[in-house]
Design a protein around this motif. Structure first.
Motif, short mmCIF file in Angstrom:
data_model
loop_
_atom_site.label_atom_id
_atom_site.label_comp_id
_atom_site.label_asym_id
_atom_site.label_seq_id
_atom_site.Cartn_x
_atom_site.Cartn_y
_atom_site.Cartn_z
N GLY A 7 0.79 -1.23 0.00
CA GLY A 7 0.00 0.00 0.00
C GLY A 7 0.82 1.28 0.00
N TYR A 8 2.14 1.17 -0.09
CA TYR A 8 2.98 2.37 -0.02
C TYR A 8 2.68 3.33 -1.18
CZ TYR A 8 7.16 5.31 0.12
OH TYR A 8 8.01 6.38 0.16
N CYS A 9 2.61 2.82 -2.39
CA CYS A 9 2.37 3.67 -3.55
C CYS A 9 0.97 4.29 -3.54
CB CYS A 9 2.58 2.89 -4.84
SG CYS A 9 4.32 2.42 -5.12
N LYS A 10 0.02 3.58 -2.98
CA LYS A 10 -1.34 4.12 -2.86
C LYS A 10 -1.34 5.35 -1.95
CE LYS A 10 -4.72 1.21 -2.41
NZ LYS A 10 -5.51 1.46 -3.65
N VAL A 11 -0.67 5.24 -0.82
CA VAL A 11 -0.60 6.36 0.11
C VAL A 11 0.19 7.51 -0.52
CG1 VAL A 11 0.32 7.12 2.34
CG2 VAL A 11 -0.81 4.89 2.15
N LEU A 12 1.29 7.19 -1.17
CA LEU A 12 2.12 8.21 -1.80
C LEU A 12 1.34 8.96 -2.89
CD1 LEU A 12 4.96 9.48 -2.11
CD2 LEU A 12 5.47 7.66 -3.77
N THR A 13 0.59 8.23 -3.69
CA THR A 13 -0.19 8.84 -4.75
C THR A 13 -1.18 9.86 -4.19
OG1 THR A 13 -0.01 6.84 -6.09
CG2 THR A 13 -1.75 8.39 -6.69
N LYS A 14 -1.89 9.49 -3.13
CA LYS A 14 -2.86 10.39 -2.52
C LYS A 14 -2.18 11.62 -1.92
CE LYS A 14 -6.30 6.86 -1.38
NZ LYS A 14 -7.04 6.17 -0.28
N LYS A 15 -0.97 11.44 -1.47
CA LYS A 15 -0.25 12.52 -0.80
C LYS A 15 0.27 13.57 -1.77
CE LYS A 15 3.77 13.32 2.19
NZ LYS A 15 4.91 12.66 2.89
N ILE A 16 0.78 13.15 -2.94
CA ILE A 16 1.51 14.11 -3.79
C ILE A 16 0.85 14.44 -5.12
CG2 ILE A 16 3.70 13.32 -2.80
CD1 ILE A 16 4.26 11.89 -5.46
N THR A 17 -0.09 13.62 -5.59
CA THR A 17 -0.62 13.80 -6.94
C THR A 17 -1.67 14.91 -6.98
OG1 THR A 17 -0.26 11.46 -7.40
CG2 THR A 17 -1.72 12.65 -8.90
N GLN A 18 -1.50 15.78 -7.95
CA GLN A 18 -2.46 16.86 -8.18
C GLN A 18 -3.02 16.75 -9.59
OE1 GLN A 18 -0.95 20.81 -6.57
NE2 GLN A 18 0.93 19.60 -6.45
N VAL A 19 -4.17 17.40 -9.79
CA VAL A 19 -4.86 17.33 -11.07
C VAL A 19 -5.14 18.74 -11.57
CG1 VAL A 19 -6.94 16.49 -12.25
CG2 VAL A 19 -5.95 15.15 -10.40
N TYR A 20 -4.91 18.94 -12.86
CA TYR A 20 -5.29 20.21 -13.47
C TYR A 20 -6.80 20.24 -13.66
CZ TYR A 20 -0.39 21.09 -14.72
OH TYR A 20 0.96 21.33 -14.68
N ILE A 21 -7.41 21.32 -13.24
CA ILE A 21 -8.85 21.49 -13.45
C ILE A 21 -9.09 22.77 -14.25
CG2 ILE A 21 -9.49 20.19 -11.39
CD1 ILE A 21 -9.93 22.77 -9.92
N LYS A 22 -10.30 22.99 -14.67
CA LYS A 22 -10.71 24.14 -15.50
C LYS A 22 -10.37 23.93 -16.98
CE LYS A 22 -12.13 26.41 -11.88
NZ LYS A 22 -13.58 26.55 -11.58
#
Length: 345
Positions: free
Chosen positions: A312-327
């Motif tokens: 589950g390390y990558c799952k936690v890491l993804t939630k922590k650092i990943t951002q999404v462009y919106i608009k």
């Protein structure tokens, strides 16, 4: 460090690339699909006279030239008298031109080129060399260099075992954005080999593998984090294995290639990790993963057993650092945490 850098195949793009020749050991490009295909689509299909001109220009500036003929499937054509004659003729012309090395995926071509020609034979990443036994096999066939299967880029025990088992050069593909242990990989590259290889070419309706892979990563960017890329900052972790690195991306534009070249030469990159990955533009335009936020993460991956369901390390890491462009790419474009959006949807 020896950097192998992709070239789209035009003399104009090569001239721009070689403005950074102090950072480039060799360029690599595909030839004409009329003879031997490759594992990618082509932005250009240089004929022999174009290859000769580009080889002469690269050599004049102290840069080597590598030709990629790494079709993963030729439909058995290479084993027919006519196929042998055509392939042999084409490779002979490349040798006469002065090309420094040829990349192939078929063991038959590795052996025949090493036996019949005075040129370095490189085993493609599409030969899927992921064990010391496979590496030994290809070295015994005559390979002078092996591009290790990128799936084992984070399996340091396997990488060291391969290094200990062969004397030939080893290359690591550093920025491939494909899924880790991708279930589509073999079928997809076989499709490319036929769709962008010699006639007759299939008249396909769509690229199922591309869109399915894209969909999976849009829904779950954890798959991007798990992809076996190597960050510029982490090159130093591999120095006891090799000092030869290949930047994927010969279907990209020159500015993108130069940005990657500078990042890996400098062993540092400030910005979005997605800028460096050889992956669909749809993903680059959607996700922002701060490259520097991954400092030190390789220590976890070096000892990881790759049993994701337990870890589950990558799952936690993804939630922590990943951002999404919106608009939607408008002038009011902004970033939002992916976790926030995924919870909302």
């Amino acid at each position: 460090m020896k950097l192998f850098v992709p070239s789209p195949g035009h003399i104009s793009s090569l001239k721009t690339l070689l403005e950074a020749r102090d950072r480039i050991y060799s360029i690599f490009m595909a030839g004409s699909p009329d003879y031997i295909g490759t594992g990618r689509s082509n932005l250009a299909s240089p004929q022999l006279e174009d290859i000769a001109a580009q080889t002469e220009y690269a050599h004049r500036h102290g840069v080597r030239v590598e030709m990629v003929l790494n079709s993963s499937c030729m439909g058995g054509r290479q084993l027919t008298p006519e196929g042998f004659r055509i392939n042999h003729w084409y490779i002979e012309r490349l040798v006469d031109i002065g090309v420094d090395s040829i990349v192939v995926a078929d063991p038959y071509l590795v052996e025949t080129i090493a036996r019949d020609f005075d040129i370095d034979v490189v085993v493609s990443v599409l030969a899927f060399v992921d064990s010391p036994q496979k590496a030994e096999f290809y070295e015994n066939l005559g390979a002078s260099s092996i591009v290790i299967d990128s799936n084992v880029n984070r399996h340091f025990d396997v990488l060291h075992a391969i290094r200990d088992s062969v004397d030939c050069e080893l290359k690591l593909l550093v920025n491939e954005g494909c899924l880790y242990r991708c279930p589509f990989r073999y079928a997809h590259f076989n499709f490319f080999s036929h769709a962008f290889g010699p006639e007759p070419r299939p008249n396909v309706l769509d690229d199922y593998y591309y869109y399915k892979c894209l969909e999976l990563r849009i829904v779950n960017p954890e798959l991007i984090i798990k992809s076996p890329w190597i960050r510029p900052e982490d090159i130093r972790q591999y120095r006891d294995i090799t000092d030869v690195y290949k930047i994927g991306g010969r279907t990209h534009f020159v500015d993108w290639i130069l940005n990657c070249t500078n990042a890996y030469h400098n062993e540092s990159y400030e910005g979005n990790l997605m800028d460096l990955l050889d992956c669909p533009k749809d993903l680059k335009d959607l996700f922002y993963i701060p490259n520097k936020s991954l400092d030190g993460v390789i220590e976890q991956w070096k000892s990881c057993k790759k049993v994701c369901k337990r870890c589950g390390y990558c799952k936690v890491l993804t939630k922590k650092i990943t951002q999404v462009y919106i608009k939607g790419g408008t002038e009011s474009e902004t970033l939002a945490p992916w976790e926030t959006l995924s919870v909302r949807t």
